[in-house]
Every structure is written in structure tokens, then in C-alpha cells.
Design a protein around this motif. Structure first.
Motif, mmCIF file in Angstrom:
data_model
loop_
_atom_site.group_PDB
_atom_site.id
_atom_site.type_symbol
_atom_site.label_atom_id
_atom_site.label_comp_id
_atom_site.label_asym_id
_atom_site.label_seq_id
_atom_site.Cartn_x
_atom_site.Cartn_y
_atom_site.Cartn_z
ATOM 1 N N PHE A 1 -6.128 -25.088 -4.144
ATOM 2 C CA PHE A 1 -5.222 -24.307 -4.537
ATOM 3 C C PHE A 1 -6.235 -22.468 -4.992
ATOM 4 O O PHE A 1 -5.679 -21.790 -4.396
ATOM 5 C CB PHE A 1 -4.149 -24.440 -6.145
ATOM 6 C CG PHE A 1 -3.399 -25.339 -5.576
ATOM 7 C CD1 PHE A 1 -2.362 -25.226 -4.773
ATOM 8 C CD2 PHE A 1 -3.203 -26.446 -5.455
ATOM 9 C CE1 PHE A 1 -1.662 -25.946 -4.035
ATOM 10 C CE2 PHE A 1 -3.190 -27.721 -5.790
ATOM 11 C CZ PHE A 1 -1.685 -27.486 -4.727
ATOM 12 N N TYR B 1 1.731 -30.196 -7.624
ATOM 13 C CA TYR B 1 1.037 -30.258 -6.104
ATOM 14 C C TYR B 1 1.814 -29.706 -4.915
ATOM 15 O O TYR B 1 1.810 -28.311 -4.499
ATOM 16 C CB TYR B 1 -0.093 -30.965 -5.911
ATOM 17 C CG TYR B 1 -1.607 -30.908 -7.343
ATOM 18 C CD1 TYR B 1 -1.659 -30.322 -8.161
ATOM 19 C CD2 TYR B 1 -2.348 -32.282 -7.265
ATOM 20 C CE1 TYR B 1 -2.731 -30.185 -8.774
ATOM 21 C CE2 TYR B 1 -2.869 -32.456 -7.735
ATOM 22 C CZ TYR B 1 -3.238 -31.429 -8.918
ATOM 23 O OH TYR B 1 -4.811 -31.614 -9.892
ATOM 24 N N VAL C 1 -1.628 -26.925 4.577
ATOM 25 C CA VAL C 1 -2.061 -26.392 2.616
ATOM 26 C C VAL C 1 -0.892 -28.182 2.251
ATOM 27 O O VAL C 1 -1.530 -28.478 1.744
ATOM 28 C CB VAL C 1 -2.232 -26.064 2.187
ATOM 29 C CG1 VAL C 1 -2.454 -26.251 0.916
ATOM 30 C CG2 VAL C 1 -3.300 -25.372 2.398
ATOM 31 N N VAL D 1 -6.611 -21.324 -1.159
ATOM 32 C CA VAL D 1 -5.482 -20.934 -0.538
ATOM 33 C C VAL D 1 -5.180 -19.670 -0.653
ATOM 34 O O VAL D 1 -4.087 -18.987 -0.993
ATOM 35 C CB VAL D 1 -3.959 -22.029 -1.105
ATOM 36 C CG1 VAL D 1 -2.896 -20.888 -0.532
ATOM 37 C CG2 VAL D 1 -4.268 -22.808 -0.424
ATOM 38 N N THR E 1 -1.316 -31.647 0.828
ATOM 39 C CA THR E 1 -0.784 -32.418 0.100
ATOM 40 C C THR E 1 -0.020 -33.390 -0.321
ATOM 41 O O THR E 1 0.375 -34.190 -1.468
ATOM 42 C CB THR E 1 -0.061 -30.668 -1.377
ATOM 43 O OG1 THR E 1 0.551 -30.689 -0.580
ATOM 44 C CG2 THR E 1 -0.630 -30.333 -1.655
ATOM 45 N N LEU F 1 3.472 -25.795 -5.922
ATOM 46 C CA LEU F 1 2.878 -25.282 -5.717
ATOM 47 C C LEU F 1 2.880 -25.279 -4.556
ATOM 48 O O LEU F 1 2.512 -24.180 -3.658
ATOM 49 C CB LEU F 1 1.502 -25.500 -6.595
ATOM 50 C CG LEU F 1 1.075 -23.944 -6.727
ATOM 51 C CD1 LEU F 1 1.412 -23.481 -7.033
ATOM 52 C CD2 LEU F 1 -0.349 -25.070 -7.625
ATOM 53 N N ALA F 2 2.686 -25.641 -3.705
ATOM 54 C CA ALA F 2 1.901 -25.220 -1.914
ATOM 55 C C ALA F 2 3.480 -25.090 -1.499
ATOM 56 O O ALA F 2 2.836 -24.452 -0.683
ATOM 57 C CB ALA F 2 1.505 -26.907 -1.329
ATOM 58 N N SER G 1 -3.202 -16.344 0.884
ATOM 59 C CA SER G 1 -2.650 -15.051 0.142
ATOM 60 C C SER G 1 -2.617 -13.420 0.510
ATOM 61 O O SER G 1 -1.497 -13.217 0.453
ATOM 62 C CB SER G 1 -1.836 -16.010 -1.237
ATOM 63 O OG SER G 1 -1.499 -17.351 -1.351
ATOM 64 N N ILE H 1 3.608 -21.587 -2.139
ATOM 65 C CA ILE H 1 2.262 -20.594 -1.493
ATOM 66 C C ILE H 1 3.021 -20.653 -0.581
ATOM 67 O O ILE H 1 3.256 -19.572 0.232
ATOM 68 C CB ILE H 1 0.933 -21.088 -1.875
ATOM 69 C CG1 ILE H 1 1.184 -20.604 -3.296
ATOM 70 C CG2 ILE H 1 0.072 -20.999 -0.846
ATOM 71 C CD1 ILE H 1 -0.505 -22.281 -3.632
ATOM 72 N N CYS H 2 3.135 -21.315 -0.017
ATOM 73 C CA CYS H 2 3.402 -21.479 1.934
ATOM 74 C C CYS H 2 4.465 -20.415 2.093
ATOM 75 O O CYS H 2 4.523 -19.710 2.567
ATOM 76 C CB CYS H 2 3.754 -22.903 2.336
ATOM 77 S SG CYS H 2 4.330 -23.020 4.087
ATOM 78 N N TYR I 1 -7.505 -29.496 -8.064
ATOM 79 C CA TYR I 1 -7.322 -27.356 -7.944
ATOM 80 C C TYR I 1 -8.234 -26.605 -7.198
ATOM 81 O O TYR I 1 -7.558 -25.920 -6.897
ATOM 82 C CB TYR I 1 -7.213 -27.408 -9.505
ATOM 83 C CG TYR I 1 -6.653 -27.910 -10.440
ATOM 84 C CD1 TYR I 1 -5.629 -27.411 -10.301
ATOM 85 C CD2 TYR I 1 -6.610 -29.018 -11.740
ATOM 86 C CE1 TYR I 1 -4.428 -28.114 -11.605
ATOM 87 C CE2 TYR I 1 -5.967 -29.587 -12.227
ATOM 88 C CZ TYR I 1 -4.715 -28.339 -12.278
ATOM 89 O OH TYR I 1 -3.413 -29.458 -13.281
#
Length: 166
Positions: free
Chosen positions: A63, A135, A49, A66, A53, A138-139, A70, A142-143, A60
Motif C-alpha cells: 500500500f 487489505y 493491486v 500504491v 490482495t 483498502l485495495a 494515486s 484505492i482502485c 503494508y
């Protein structure tokens, strides 16, 4: 609509598990098995992901998918060897839990110390828009969350399996 949502929740068998836990408590019947390969798959997906990006202008919808990664990472942690409460750990288990935490934090700290300035330089050199930078940020966030859960489970699973064979 609420009845349809109830049917969807019943399909997951979660109401029966919650009812069992409420009536009987967590009496140790739930197995917390080592997971050696599933965390690696989730970590690779999270890294994919971030790579997506970086290389592509994404939207969007990426995500939204994704979020499933999570949730899967949280499930891996919960059902892995660290899913039981830490109060149940003996000295060896507590040391293993602490080592897993320190290992995952050191890997993430190293990756972020190297990766964050590299991303900043890439954004400056390529003139990314604020939207694209958001973006990527945010990636990466989350990673980091996925890797934190998966690295602890992975470390504990590999150490636990090595101790079991020894």
C-alpha cells in the motif's frame, strides 16, 4: 535534513512552477493534453493491486507503493484535458466534462455492484481473517479512486481526439 529535503523538492522543479504561477497566474501556458494510454496503465496497476490482495497474503509495503499510483493518477487528471478549471469550459467542454463524470461513475457503480458482493462471498467462503479483508477493502478503495481519476481523463481524451479528427 531540511536542506536535503529542499534539494529533493528543487529537483522536481516544483518551486519554479509555483513561483511562476504565483507571479504570472495560470495564463493558459500549461498544456492540458489528451492522455490515451497512461490512464490505462494506471488502471491496470490498480487492478493488479486488487488481484494481488485477493490471491496473496500481502503486507503494508504494497500500500505504500500504491500511494505512488494515486499520485500519478492525480497528475494524469491535472495534466490531462480536464485539468483546467471548469469555469473556462465552453458549452461543448462542459458537456464533455459532465459526460466523462457520468461515464466514470456508471462504470464504477457497475463494477462495485458486481464486485463488492463477489468479494463478500469470497471472504465468507474462504474464511479470510479480518486483516486480509481489511487489505482487500483498502485495495478496492484505492482502485476506485485511481479509476475515478483515470476514467474521466481517458473518456475525455478519446472523445476529444475523435472530435479533433472529425
Amino acid at each position: 535534513m531540511l536542506e536535503r529535503l529542499d534539494v529533493l523538492v528543487a529537483w522536481t522543479n516544483m518551486p519554479a512552477r509555483v513561483k511562476h504561477d504565483m507571479n504570472h497566474g495560470d495564463d493558459g501556458q500549461r498544456q492540458h493534453l489528451p492522455m490515451r494510454w497512461l490512464p490505462l496503465l494506471l488502471m491496470a496497476a490498480a487492478a493488479g493491486v486488487v488481484a494481488a490482495t485477493l490471491m496473496l497474503p500481502v503486507s503494508y509495503w504494497l500500500f505504500g507503493t500504491v500511494g505512488a499510483f494515486s499520485a500519478a493518477a492525480a497528475a494524469v487528471y491535472t495534466h490531462g484535458p480536464l485539468g483546467k478549471p471548469s469555469i473556462e469550459d465552453d458549452e461543448r467542454g462542459a458537456a464533455l466534462r459532465k459526460d466523462a463524470w457520468l461515464f466514470s461513475l456508471s462504470v464504477l457503480a457497475f463494477a462495485n455492484i458486481i464486485g463488492q458482493p463477489a468479494l463478500l462471498m469470497a471472504a465468507a467462503l474462504h474464511g479470510w481473517s479480518v486483516e486480509r479483508v481489511s487489505y482487500v477493502v483498502l485495495a478496492v478503495f484505492i482502485c476506485n479512486v485511481i479509476w475515478l481519476n483515470c476514467l474521466r481523463t481517458l473518456y475525455t481524451s478519446w472523445k476529444h481526439s475523435g472530435r479533433a479528427h472529425a
